[in-house]
Design a protein around this motif. Sequence first.
Motif, PDB file in Angstrom:
ATOM      1  N   VAL A  52       0.992   4.616 -12.226  1.00  0.00           N
ATOM      2  CA  VAL A  52       2.383   4.276 -11.929  1.00  0.00           C
ATOM      3  C   VAL A  52       2.668   4.285 -10.428  1.00  0.00           C
ATOM      4  CG1 VAL A  52       3.244   5.166 -14.131  1.00  0.00           C
ATOM      5  CG2 VAL A  52       3.140   6.682 -12.140  1.00  0.00           C
ATOM      6  N   LEU A  53       3.823   3.715 -10.092  1.00  0.00           N
ATOM      7  CA  LEU A  53       4.396   3.782  -8.753  1.00  0.00           C
ATOM      8  C   LEU A  53       5.735   4.488  -8.885  1.00  0.00           C
ATOM      9  CD1 LEU A  53       4.253   2.765  -5.724  1.00  0.00           C
ATOM     10  CD2 LEU A  53       5.649   0.833  -6.493  1.00  0.00           C
ATOM     11  N   GLY A  54       5.974   5.511  -8.051  1.00  0.00           N
ATOM     12  CA  GLY A  54       7.228   6.243  -8.173  1.00  0.00           C
ATOM     13  C   GLY A  54       7.750   6.729  -6.841  1.00  0.00           C
ATOM     14  N   ILE A  55       9.017   7.154  -6.852  1.00  0.00           N
ATOM     15  CA  ILE A  55       9.639   7.773  -5.685  1.00  0.00           C
ATOM     16  C   ILE A  55      10.292   9.086  -6.125  1.00  0.00           C
ATOM     17  CG2 ILE A  55      10.030   5.670  -4.336  1.00  0.00           C
ATOM     18  CD1 ILE A  55      12.886   5.616  -5.377  1.00  0.00           C
ATOM     19  N   ASN A  92       0.851  -1.189   0.000  1.00  0.00           N
ATOM     20  CA  ASN A  92       0.000   0.000   0.000  1.00  0.00           C
ATOM     21  C   ASN A  92       0.886   1.238   0.000  1.00  0.00           C
ATOM     22  OD1 ASN A  92      -2.591  -1.359   0.219  1.00  0.00           O
ATOM     23  ND2 ASN A  92      -1.956  -1.913   2.289  1.00  0.00           N
ATOM     24  N   ALA A  93       0.993   1.878  -1.151  1.00  0.00           N
ATOM     25  CA  ALA A  93       1.853   3.048  -1.290  1.00  0.00           C
ATOM     26  C   ALA A  93       1.215   4.268  -0.645  1.00  0.00           C
ATOM     27  CB  ALA A  93       2.114   3.311  -2.774  1.00  0.00           C
ATOM     28  N   SER A  94       1.988   5.340  -0.528  1.00  0.00           N
ATOM     29  CA  SER A  94       1.488   6.582   0.055  1.00  0.00           C
ATOM     30  C   SER A  94       0.367   7.164  -0.805  1.00  0.00           C
ATOM     31  CB  SER A  94       2.625   7.604   0.160  1.00  0.00           C
ATOM     32  OG  SER A  94       3.649   7.139   0.994  1.00  0.00           O
ATOM     33  N   ASP A  95      -0.568   7.816  -0.138  1.00  0.00           N
ATOM     34  CA  ASP A  95      -1.659   8.495  -0.832  1.00  0.00           C
ATOM     35  C   ASP A  95      -1.093   9.647  -1.651  1.00  0.00           C
ATOM     36  OD1 ASP A  95      -4.539   9.432  -1.180  1.00  0.00           O
ATOM     37  OD2 ASP A  95      -3.640  11.146  -0.132  1.00  0.00           O
ATOM     38  N   ALA A  96      -1.462   9.712  -2.927  1.00  0.00           N
ATOM     39  CA  ALA A  96      -0.881  10.705  -3.826  1.00  0.00           C
ATOM     40  C   ALA A  96      -1.171  12.139  -3.390  1.00  0.00           C
ATOM     41  CB  ALA A  96      -1.395  10.473  -5.254  1.00  0.00           C
ATOM     42  N   LYS A  97      -2.394  12.399  -2.968  1.00  0.00           N
ATOM     43  CA  LYS A  97      -2.754  13.759  -2.576  1.00  0.00           C
ATOM     44  C   LYS A  97      -1.908  14.235  -1.402  1.00  0.00           C
ATOM     45  CE  LYS A  97      -6.776  16.662  -1.521  1.00  0.00           C
ATOM     46  NZ  LYS A  97      -8.257  16.679  -1.349  1.00  0.00           N
ATOM     47  N   THR A  98      -1.706  13.357  -0.419  1.00  0.00           N
ATOM     48  CA  THR A  98      -0.903  13.705   0.752  1.00  0.00           C
ATOM     49  C   THR A  98       0.565  13.869   0.372  1.00  0.00           C
ATOM     50  OG1 THR A  98      -2.409  12.463   2.180  1.00  0.00           O
ATOM     51  CG2 THR A  98      -0.223  12.961   3.057  1.00  0.00           C
ATOM     52  N   ALA A  99       1.087  12.909  -0.395  1.00  0.00           N
ATOM     53  CA  ALA A  99       2.513  12.916  -0.724  1.00  0.00           C
ATOM     54  C   ALA A  99       2.891  14.112  -1.591  1.00  0.00           C
ATOM     55  CB  ALA A  99       2.877  11.616  -1.435  1.00  0.00           C
ATOM     56  N   PHE A 100       2.135  14.367  -2.647  1.00  0.00           N
ATOM     57  CA  PHE A 100       2.520  15.451  -3.546  1.00  0.00           C
ATOM     58  C   PHE A 100       2.344  16.823  -2.910  1.00  0.00           C
ATOM     59  CE2 PHE A 100       2.343  12.054  -6.692  1.00  0.00           C
ATOM     60  CZ  PHE A 100       3.498  12.338  -7.427  1.00  0.00           C
ATOM     61  N   ALA A 101       1.415  16.936  -1.972  1.00  0.00           N
ATOM     62  CA  ALA A 101       1.298  18.197  -1.235  1.00  0.00           C
ATOM     63  C   ALA A 101       2.591  18.477  -0.474  1.00  0.00           C
ATOM     64  CB  ALA A 101       0.106  18.146  -0.283  1.00  0.00           C
ATOM     65  N   THR A 128      11.693  15.215   4.294  1.00  0.00           N
ATOM     66  CA  THR A 128      10.445  14.985   3.556  1.00  0.00           C
ATOM     67  C   THR A 128      10.145  13.498   3.460  1.00  0.00           C
ATOM     68  OG1 THR A 128      10.933  16.957   2.250  1.00  0.00           O
ATOM     69  CG2 THR A 128       9.202  15.507   1.429  1.00  0.00           C
ATOM     70  N   PRO A 129       9.034  13.049   4.017  1.00  0.00           N
ATOM     71  CA  PRO A 129       8.672  11.625   3.987  1.00  0.00           C
ATOM     72  C   PRO A 129       7.925  11.254   2.700  1.00  0.00           C
ATOM     73  CG  PRO A 129       7.082  12.828   5.278  1.00  0.00           C
ATOM     74  CD  PRO A 129       8.079  13.847   4.792  1.00  0.00           C
ATOM     75  N   TYR A 130       7.232  10.124   2.749  1.00  0.00           N
ATOM     76  CA  TYR A 130       6.417   9.600   1.645  1.00  0.00           C
ATOM     77  C   TYR A 130       7.298   9.183   0.463  1.00  0.00           C
ATOM     78  CZ  TYR A 130       2.867  11.839   4.491  1.00  0.00           C
ATOM     79  OH  TYR A 130       2.094  12.238   5.539  1.00  0.00           O
ATOM     80  N   ASN A 131       7.876   8.011   0.607  1.00  0.00           N
ATOM     81  CA  ASN A 131       8.773   7.472  -0.405  1.00  0.00           C
ATOM     82  C   ASN A 131       8.004   6.984  -1.624  1.00  0.00           C
ATOM     83  OD1 ASN A 131      11.500   7.661  -0.197  1.00  0.00           O
ATOM     84  ND2 ASN A 131      11.840   5.595   0.520  1.00  0.00           N
ATOM     85  N   TYR A 132       7.341   5.861  -1.471  1.00  0.00           N
ATOM     86  CA  TYR A 132       6.665   5.228  -2.603  1.00  0.00           C
ATOM     87  C   TYR A 132       5.245   5.785  -2.722  1.00  0.00           C
ATOM     88  CZ  TYR A 132      10.210   1.560  -3.255  1.00  0.00           C
ATOM     89  OH  TYR A 132      11.360   0.873  -3.530  1.00  0.00           O
ATOM     90  N   THR A 133       4.937   6.335  -3.894  1.00  0.00           N
ATOM     91  CA  THR A 133       3.638   6.960  -4.105  1.00  0.00           C
ATOM     92  C   THR A 133       3.005   6.429  -5.391  1.00  0.00           C
ATOM     93  OG1 THR A 133       4.441   8.973  -3.044  1.00  0.00           O
ATOM     94  CG2 THR A 133       2.439   9.166  -4.338  1.00  0.00           C
ATOM     95  N   GLU A 134       1.732   6.126  -5.307  1.00  0.00           N
ATOM     96  CA  GLU A 134       0.980   5.613  -6.453  1.00  0.00           C
ATOM     97  C   GLU A 134       0.131   6.755  -7.009  1.00  0.00           C
ATOM     98  OE1 GLU A 134      -2.069   1.853  -7.245  1.00  0.00           O
ATOM     99  OE2 GLU A 134      -0.792   1.878  -5.443  1.00  0.00           O
ATOM    100  N   PHE A 135       0.217   6.985  -8.326  1.00  0.00           N
ATOM    101  CA  PHE A 135      -0.488   8.121  -8.908  1.00  0.00           C
ATOM    102  C   PHE A 135      -0.718   7.894 -10.399  1.00  0.00           C
ATOM    103  CE2 PHE A 135       4.018   8.894  -9.334  1.00  0.00           C
ATOM    104  CZ  PHE A 135       4.199   9.588 -10.522  1.00  0.00           C
TER     105      PHE A 135
END
Length: 302
Positions: free
Chosen positions: A266-269, A168-177, A200-207
Amino acid sequence: MAAALIASSALLHAKGAVLLHNEFVEQLRNRVTIEADFLIDAAHPHPNTIGTSSEDGDLHIAGRSPQIGLPMVAELANGRLNAVAGVEQLIHQHQGQTVHVTGVWRLWMEHKSVKAMTQGHKVVPPKKNKTNPKHVFEIHPITIFQGTPVLETFAPVHDDNKLSEHYNASDAKTAFARYEKAALTVSRATVFTSFDGPQTPYNYTEFLLEVAAPRHDVPDGAFVDAKILDLQKQVLVNESRRMVVVKGTRPAAVIGSAPVGTRIHVLGIPRIDLDRVLRKVSAGHKDTVLGAYEMIILAVIE
């Protein structure tokens, strides 16, 4: 003049900053990967489990490299794939030895120290076999280890022996903010460029990415400007950001050939976008850059 030099020195050595040689920064700014001789100080006994946050299946390796000259780690992504079990064994067999590694370079303020790090200063090995010392530079993910390619790791994170487990990757809205508001302070002096910013946290993010321009090919991959959306197709960033794809991987094949307007799951860091930073901050100046990141694409999610 003397006061200006003292002020410049104090700025470059600000608490928690990393100082990189200007030549090194220029070499990396439009490169996807880096090659390095890497002395393995410590490797985690097993790849991380599959779950959330740091339970990402990666195998962490702490070490030192004369080409990089900073506290650092290397990471074998998707380490629970059966296809890379042999490479995992090689990593453990070479602890205490120097190996040759190619992988995606990653400069990111996730595990920063309270003290400034200067490239080229003596790097002390981590204590007690610690595999995640304070660092801001990584080879992550590894693409070739001792001559063995591991490009099959550029796939959705999973465990071949426990297919029911999903990452379960990081939530995109939270991570990109967080990525967008992380203010990176950059000072470009004669020899070094200094980078400093919040942890800055949130490594793996799904978007979702939406291709905004044709790809720009480089010897080891490509860069693709893209808009960023969450999984509900809501646009998260008003201007495009650069996507990083590694030559020979599934993401490179899918994203690199996609026409403008194509949306891809995709999944990215994140890593610092050195090209964006150097275009924003001219030589001999200091400035703060927002949105100073690009996304390393680890997987296309079909």
